[in-house]
Design a protein around this motif. Structure first.
Motif, PDB file in Angstrom:
ATOM      1  N   ARG A  89      45.849  55.475  40.557  1.00 17.37           N
ATOM      2  CA  ARG A  89      44.943  55.226  41.682  1.00 17.37           C
ATOM      3  C   ARG A  89      44.387  53.801  41.665  1.00 17.37           C
ATOM      4  NH1 ARG A  89      42.412  59.556  44.501  1.00 17.37           N
ATOM      5  NH2 ARG A  89      43.314  61.592  44.024  1.00 17.37           N
ATOM      6  N   MET A  90      44.021  53.323  40.482  1.00 14.94           N
ATOM      7  CA  MET A  90      43.478  51.971  40.405  1.00 14.94           C
ATOM      8  C   MET A  90      44.558  50.926  40.682  1.00 14.94           C
ATOM      9  SD  MET A  90      40.991  49.962  40.170  1.00 14.94           S
ATOM     10  CE  MET A  90      39.679  51.111  39.762  1.00 14.94           C
ATOM     11  N   GLN A  91      45.757  51.147  40.168  1.00 16.83           N
ATOM     12  CA  GLN A  91      46.843  50.200  40.443  1.00 16.83           C
ATOM     13  C   GLN A  91      47.192  50.193  41.930  1.00 16.83           C
ATOM     14  OE1 GLN A  91      48.582  48.276  37.620  1.00 16.83           O
ATOM     15  NE2 GLN A  91      48.525  47.131  39.546  1.00 16.83           N
ATOM     16  N   ASP A  92      47.192  51.362  42.545  1.00 13.88           N
ATOM     17  CA  ASP A  92      47.453  51.451  43.992  1.00 13.88           C
ATOM     18  C   ASP A  92      46.361  50.741  44.792  1.00 13.88           C
ATOM     19  OD1 ASP A  92      49.765  52.868  43.568  1.00 13.88           O
ATOM     20  OD2 ASP A  92      48.915  54.830  44.081  1.00 13.88           O
ATOM     21  N   ALA A  93      45.110  50.892  44.346  1.00 14.08           N
ATOM     22  CA  ALA A  93      43.995  50.242  45.041  1.00 14.08           C
ATOM     23  C   ALA A  93      44.136  48.724  44.992  1.00 14.08           C
ATOM     24  CB  ALA A  93      42.675  50.676  44.421  1.00 14.08           C
ATOM     25  N   LEU A  94      44.476  48.194  43.832  1.00 11.37           N
ATOM     26  CA  LEU A  94      44.670  46.752  43.696  1.00 11.37           C
ATOM     27  C   LEU A  94      45.817  46.267  44.573  1.00 11.37           C
ATOM     28  CD1 LEU A  94      44.223  46.418  39.839  1.00 11.37           C
ATOM     29  CD2 LEU A  94      42.712  45.423  41.573  1.00 11.37           C
ATOM     30  N   ARG A  95      46.898  47.032  44.591  1.00 13.03           N
ATOM     31  CA  ARG A  95      48.050  46.662  45.409  1.00 13.03           C
ATOM     32  C   ARG A  95      47.698  46.673  46.895  1.00 13.03           C
ATOM     33  NH1 ARG A  95      51.033  50.456  43.732  1.00 13.03           N
ATOM     34  NH2 ARG A  95      51.611  49.393  41.809  1.00 13.03           N
ATOM     35  N   GLN A  96      46.867  47.620  47.292  1.00 11.75           N
ATOM     36  CA  GLN A  96      46.474  47.734  48.690  1.00 11.75           C
ATOM     37  C   GLN A  96      45.591  46.575  49.138  1.00 11.75           C
ATOM     38  OE1 GLN A  96      44.405  51.389  49.521  1.00 11.75           O
ATOM     39  NE2 GLN A  96      44.014  50.865  51.670  1.00 11.75           N
ATOM     40  N   ILE A  97      44.700  46.140  48.270  1.00 10.42           N
ATOM     41  CA  ILE A  97      43.729  45.123  48.643  1.00 10.42           C
ATOM     42  C   ILE A  97      44.211  43.695  48.408  1.00 10.42           C
ATOM     43  CG2 ILE A  97      42.469  44.864  46.455  1.00 10.42           C
ATOM     44  CD1 ILE A  97      39.885  45.151  48.091  1.00 10.42           C
ATOM     45  N   TRP A  98      45.209  43.524  47.575  1.00  8.35           N
ATOM     46  CA  TRP A  98      45.628  42.183  47.154  1.00  8.35           C
ATOM     47  C   TRP A  98      46.049  41.268  48.308  1.00  8.35           C
ATOM     48  CZ3 TRP A  98      44.014  41.355  42.450  1.00  8.35           C
ATOM     49  CH2 TRP A  98      44.353  40.142  41.817  1.00  8.35           C
ATOM     50  N   PRO A  99      46.722  41.759  49.355  1.00 11.34           N
ATOM     51  CA  PRO A  99      47.106  40.849  50.448  1.00 11.34           C
ATOM     52  C   PRO A  99      45.930  40.184  51.145  1.00 11.34           C
ATOM     53  CG  PRO A  99      48.382  42.878  50.564  1.00 11.34           C
ATOM     54  CD  PRO A  99      47.314  43.096  49.544  1.00 11.34           C
ATOM     55  N   TYR A 100      44.725  40.702  50.957  1.00 13.21           N
ATOM     56  CA  TYR A 100      43.552  40.143  51.627  1.00 13.21           C
ATOM     57  C   TYR A 100      42.843  39.089  50.782  1.00 13.21           C
ATOM     58  CZ  TYR A 100      44.255  44.181  54.638  1.00 13.21           C
ATOM     59  OH  TYR A 100      44.807  45.104  55.495  1.00 13.21           O
ATOM     60  N   VAL A 101      43.301  38.903  49.545  1.00 16.59           N
ATOM     61  CA  VAL A 101      42.617  38.002  48.617  1.00 16.59           C
ATOM     62  C   VAL A 101      42.704  36.546  49.062  1.00 16.59           C
ATOM     63  CG1 VAL A 101      42.752  37.027  46.288  1.00 16.59           C
ATOM     64  CG2 VAL A 101      42.736  39.508  46.608  1.00 16.59           C
ATOM     65  N   ASN A 102      43.845  36.130  49.613  1.00 15.66           N
ATOM     66  CA  ASN A 102      44.049  34.714  49.934  1.00 15.66           C
ATOM     67  C   ASN A 102      42.954  34.151  50.836  1.00 15.66           C
ATOM     68  OD1 ASN A 102      46.378  34.590  48.431  1.00 15.66           O
ATOM     69  ND2 ASN A 102      47.739  34.956  50.156  1.00 15.66           N
ATOM     70  N   GLU A 103      42.423  34.983  51.723  1.00 16.72           N
ATOM     71  CA  GLU A 103      41.418  34.481  52.655  1.00 16.72           C
ATOM     72  C   GLU A 103      40.158  34.004  51.939  1.00 16.72           C
ATOM     73  OE1 GLU A 103      39.126  35.748  56.807  1.00 16.72           O
ATOM     74  OE2 GLU A 103      40.117  37.285  55.606  1.00 16.72           O
ATOM     75  N   LEU A 104      39.886  34.545  50.762  1.00 14.97           N
ATOM     76  CA  LEU A 104      38.693  34.156  50.020  1.00 14.97           C
ATOM     77  C   LEU A 104      38.759  32.712  49.533  1.00 14.97           C
ATOM     78  CD1 LEU A 104      38.160  37.346  47.808  1.00 14.97           C
ATOM     79  CD2 LEU A 104      37.182  36.847  50.062  1.00 14.97           C
ATOM     80  N   PHE A 105      39.935  32.121  49.554  1.00 14.69           N
ATOM     81  CA  PHE A 105      40.113  30.778  49.001  1.00 14.69           C
ATOM     82  C   PHE A 105      40.765  29.824  49.994  1.00 14.69           C
ATOM     83  CE2 PHE A 105      40.552  34.042  45.694  1.00 14.69           C
ATOM     84  CZ  PHE A 105      39.370  33.788  45.008  1.00 14.69           C
ATOM     85  N   ALA A 106      40.728  30.171  51.269  1.00 10.08           N
ATOM     86  CA  ALA A 106      41.340  29.338  52.304  1.00 10.08           C
ATOM     87  C   ALA A 106      40.298  28.374  52.860  1.00 10.08           C
ATOM     88  CB  ALA A 106      41.906  30.215  53.422  1.00 10.08           C
ATOM     89  N   SER A 107      40.380  27.122  52.492  1.00  8.07           N
ATOM     90  CA  SER A 107      39.427  26.120  52.957  1.00  8.07           C
ATOM     91  C   SER A 107      39.874  25.505  54.281  1.00  8.07           C
ATOM     92  CB  SER A 107      39.259  25.017  51.904  1.00  8.07           C
ATOM     93  OG  SER A 107      38.620  25.522  50.753  1.00  8.07           O
ATOM     94  N   ASP A 108      38.902  24.989  55.029  1.00  7.24           N
ATOM     95  CA  ASP A 108      39.197  24.355  56.313  1.00  7.24           C
ATOM     96  C   ASP A 108      38.146  23.283  56.572  1.00  7.24           C
ATOM     97  OD1 ASP A 108      36.925  25.811  56.928  1.00  7.24           O
ATOM     98  OD2 ASP A 108      37.926  27.209  58.282  1.00  7.24           O
ATOM     99  N   ALA A 109      38.033  22.846  57.824  1.00  9.60           N
ATOM    100  CA  ALA A 109      37.112  21.757  58.161  1.00  9.60           C
ATOM    101  C   ALA A 109      35.659  22.142  57.903  1.00  9.60           C
ATOM    102  CB  ALA A 109      37.309  21.360  59.620  1.00  9.60           C
ATOM    103  N   ILE A 110      35.319  23.415  58.102  1.00  7.47           N
ATOM    104  CA  ILE A 110      33.943  23.860  57.855  1.00  7.47           C
ATOM    105  C   ILE A 110      33.619  23.750  56.374  1.00  7.47           C
ATOM    106  CG2 ILE A 110      32.449  25.900  57.836  1.00  7.47           C
ATOM    107  CD1 ILE A 110      33.702  26.676  60.516  1.00  7.47           C
ATOM    108  N   ASP A 111      34.553  24.168  55.531  1.00  6.73           N
ATOM    109  CA  ASP A 111      34.385  24.020  54.083  1.00  6.73           C
ATOM    110  C   ASP A 111      34.250  22.551  53.691  1.00  6.73           C
ATOM    111  OD1 ASP A 111      34.300  26.570  53.189  1.00  6.73           O
ATOM    112  OD2 ASP A 111      36.326  26.636  52.411  1.00  6.73           O
ATOM    113  N   ALA A 112      35.130  21.720  54.271  1.00  2.00           N
ATOM    114  CA  ALA A 112      35.127  20.299  53.933  1.00  2.00           C
ATOM    115  C   ALA A 112      33.792  19.654  54.293  1.00  2.00           C
ATOM    116  CB  ALA A 112      36.274  19.592  54.659  1.00  2.00           C
ATOM    117  N   ALA A 113      33.240  20.039  55.446  1.00  2.00           N
ATOM    118  CA  ALA A 113      31.947  19.486  55.863  1.00  2.00           C
ATOM    119  C   ALA A 113      30.837  19.941  54.935  1.00  2.00           C
ATOM    120  CB  ALA A 113      31.653  19.906  57.300  1.00  2.00           C
ATOM    121  N   ALA A 114      30.865  21.213  54.528  1.00  2.00           N
ATOM    122  CA  ALA A 114      29.840  21.729  53.623  1.00  2.00           C
ATOM    123  C   ALA A 114      29.918  21.050  52.264  1.00  2.00           C
ATOM    124  CB  ALA A 114      29.994  23.237  53.471  1.00  2.00           C
ATOM    125  N   GLU A 115      31.121  20.836  51.794  1.00  2.00           N
ATOM    126  CA  GLU A 115      31.296  20.177  50.505  1.00  2.00           C
ATOM    127  C   GLU A 115      30.847  18.723  50.579  1.00  2.00           C
ATOM    128  OE1 GLU A 115      34.602  20.612  47.097  1.00  2.00           O
ATOM    129  OE2 GLU A 115      35.368  19.753  48.964  1.00  2.00           O
TER     130      GLU A 115
END
Length: 261
Positions: free
Chosen positions: A167-193
């Motif tokens: 169940r835990m391995q399945d949960a990780l597999r299910q959620i993993w495709p959404y992880v990339n968005e947590l680290f996707a920087s853009d112009a808003i990030d650049a301005a804040a930085e």
């Protein structure tokens, strides 16, 4: 019916809304466990985590509303920003709005979110915005507990029975495709930085990787395969689940605008 609002599109406002909305929506999903947790102690723990996230969101939305006014837009309070926006104006990562799922999914998402929020709040303590730095100083202590709590459950289930491991391995597999968005920087990030308001989200990835890999190793769980797709909840492009969530979350305020206890 109260008319919807639209906050300023200024980079600083949008940056704070992204983080505030992430905490708000995840808090709502975790709160759905009240009355359904497997044991009483866990029901109390999840309730407290949801309240911590809600408090962080309240503080960030309040500050975002103040910055919106400073940027020439309207001044909005935390309740207006939480309840009176249209779906496309919520800027949370899609991961946070996914349905509650089973207990393994909830703890996997809580771990992923806490390992992301901890370095975020840690760096925000040095924000050039004194209000944001003060919010971060309190939040970092709360999220440190969230991470520890979720990690204990991921290890307990991952290195448990055959069924809990699956169940835990399945949960990780299910959620993993959404992880990339947590680290996707853009112009808003650049301005804040550039302004010192906060870090670019991409800069959090090394700390997140180290924390996640440590827990997965202890739990004897395999890290799911990387997927290249990046969701765009932070730009207002949400899943089919977000509208249903907002219908529930906004119903009281929309029906009784400005209502107080």
């Amino acid at each position: 019916m109260t008319a919807s609002i639209q906050p300023s599109t200024a980079a600083g406002v949008q940056y704070l809304l992204r983080l505030g909305d992430a905490c708000l929506v995840l808090s709502h999903r975790i709160s759905e466990w009240i009355g359904h947790a497997p044991i009483l102690e866990e029901e109390l723990a999840l309730g407290n985590i949801a309240l911590d996230l809600l408090g962080q969101s309240r503080a960030l939305l309040t500050r975002a509303g103040q910055l919106s006014a400073s940027a020439g837009g309207n001044a909005f309070d935390e309740d207006q920003l939480a309840y009176l926006r249209e779906e496309r104006h919520y800027l949370n990562p899609v991961m946070m709005e996914l349905p509650r799922g089973d207990f393994a999914f909830t703890q996997a998402r809580n771990l992923i979110a806490a390992c992301w929020l901890l370095p975020m709040w840690t760096r925000l303590q040095a924000s050039t915005d004194a209000e944001v730095a003060a919010i971060a100083a309190k939040a970092v202590k709360e999220v440190r507990y969230h991470q520890q709590h979720a990690a204990e459950w991921v290890v307990r289930l991952g290195d448990g029975t055959e069924d809990s491991t699956r169940r835990m391995q399945d949960a990780l597999r299910q959620i993993w495709p959404y992880v990339n968005e947590l680290f996707a920087s853009d112009a808003i990030d650049a301005a804040a930085e550039a302004s010192g308001l906060g870090p670019a989200w991409s800069s959090l990835k090394p700390d997140w990787d180290a924390a996640i890999d440590e827990v997965l190793a202890e739990a004897r769980l395999a890290r799911p395969q990387h997927t290249p797709h990046v969701y765009e909840g932070v730009r207002g492009v949400h899943s089919e689940h977000m509208g249903h969530l907002l219908t529930t979350m906004q119903s009281l305020q929309r029906s009784y605008p400005g209502g107080v206890w």
